[in-house]
Design a protein around this motif. Structure first.
Motif, short mmCIF file in Angstrom:
data_model
loop_
_atom_site.label_atom_id
_atom_site.label_comp_id
_atom_site.label_asym_id
_atom_site.label_seq_id
_atom_site.Cartn_x
_atom_site.Cartn_y
_atom_site.Cartn_z
N TYR A 67 123.19 45.48 35.28
CA TYR A 67 122.32 46.60 34.91
C TYR A 67 122.14 46.54 33.40
O TYR A 67 123.13 46.47 32.65
CB TYR A 67 122.96 47.93 35.32
N ILE A 68 120.90 46.54 32.93
CA ILE A 68 120.63 46.48 31.49
C ILE A 68 120.72 47.89 30.92
O ILE A 68 119.95 48.78 31.30
CB ILE A 68 119.25 45.86 31.20
N LEU A 69 121.68 48.08 30.02
CA LEU A 69 121.90 49.38 29.39
C LEU A 69 120.95 49.62 28.22
O LEU A 69 120.37 50.70 28.11
CB LEU A 69 123.35 49.48 28.89
N THR A 70 120.83 48.63 27.33
CA THR A 70 119.97 48.77 26.15
C THR A 70 119.29 47.44 25.85
O THR A 70 119.79 46.38 26.21
CB THR A 70 120.77 49.18 24.89
N GLY A 71 118.15 47.52 25.17
CA GLY A 71 117.46 46.32 24.71
C GLY A 71 116.72 45.58 25.81
O GLY A 71 116.36 46.16 26.84
N SER A 72 116.53 44.30 25.57
CA SER A 72 115.82 43.45 26.53
C SER A 72 116.26 42.01 26.37
O SER A 72 116.75 41.60 25.32
CB SER A 72 114.31 43.55 26.31
N THR A 81 110.54 38.93 30.90
CA THR A 81 111.39 39.78 30.08
C THR A 81 111.85 40.96 30.91
O THR A 81 111.06 41.57 31.64
CB THR A 81 110.64 40.25 28.83
N PHE A 82 113.14 41.28 30.79
CA PHE A 82 113.75 42.38 31.52
C PHE A 82 114.30 43.38 30.52
O PHE A 82 114.85 43.00 29.49
CB PHE A 82 114.85 41.83 32.44
N THR A 83 114.12 44.67 30.81
CA THR A 83 114.39 45.73 29.84
C THR A 83 115.41 46.75 30.36
O THR A 83 115.75 46.77 31.55
CB THR A 83 113.08 46.45 29.49
N ALA A 84 115.83 47.62 29.46
CA ALA A 84 116.80 48.67 29.78
C ALA A 84 116.36 49.43 31.04
O ALA A 84 115.18 49.73 31.22
CB ALA A 84 116.94 49.63 28.61
N GLY A 85 117.33 49.68 31.91
CA GLY A 85 117.06 50.37 33.16
C GLY A 85 116.80 49.44 34.33
O GLY A 85 116.74 49.90 35.47
N ARG A 100 116.95 34.69 25.99
CA ARG A 100 116.69 34.91 24.56
C ARG A 100 116.39 36.39 24.37
O ARG A 100 115.77 37.02 25.23
CB ARG A 100 115.50 34.07 24.09
N THR A 101 116.86 36.94 23.26
CA THR A 101 116.54 38.32 22.91
C THR A 101 116.28 38.41 21.42
O THR A 101 116.98 37.80 20.62
CB THR A 101 117.66 39.30 23.30
#
Length: 115
Positions: A67-72, A81-85, A100-101
């Motif tokens: 689970y992405i908490l912050t950023g991407s 690209t996958f993002t927070a949430g 890569r971020t």
């Protein structure tokens, strides 16, 4: 042996450690671990500008939920690209990365083995 039981505690109290591999900009906080099976819960941090290309495409012999908490993060192989949430559930053998971020990214991950 199984993971040790914990009541609520601040995740920040677990010191970050460098991840295995060739990318020093990746760090992890292992929140719980079964040393026998390797099942674990962790917070993974990609510092801003991280590129995991040196680690290549990853596969595991365990299930991985993220689970992405912050950023991407951008999966360079998929060009997405996958993002927070956002959430992923990867079965054993599923390819992912390299990543890569630009801004950095923090994820919560659970790794386990299922019969």
């Amino acid at each position: 042996m199984a993971k040790r039981a914990y009541e609520f505690f601040p995740a920040e109290s677990v010191e970050p450690a460098p991840c295995a591999g060739d990318v020093p900009a990746l760090s992890e906080r292992i929140l719980s671990l079964d040393p026998h099976s390797g099942a674990a819960s962790r917070i993974l941090t990609f510092a801003p500008g991280t590129d995991t290309t040196p680690n290549g495409v990853l596969t595991h012999d365990f299930w991985e939920e993220v689970y992405i908490l912050t950023g991407s993060i951008t999966d360079l192989r998929l060009g997405e690209t996958f993002t927070a949430g956002m959430y992923a559930c990867r079965p054993p053998g599923m390819e992912h990365g390299p990543w890569r971020t630009t801004e950095g990214c923090t994820t919560f991950e659970v790794r386990y083995y299922a019969p």
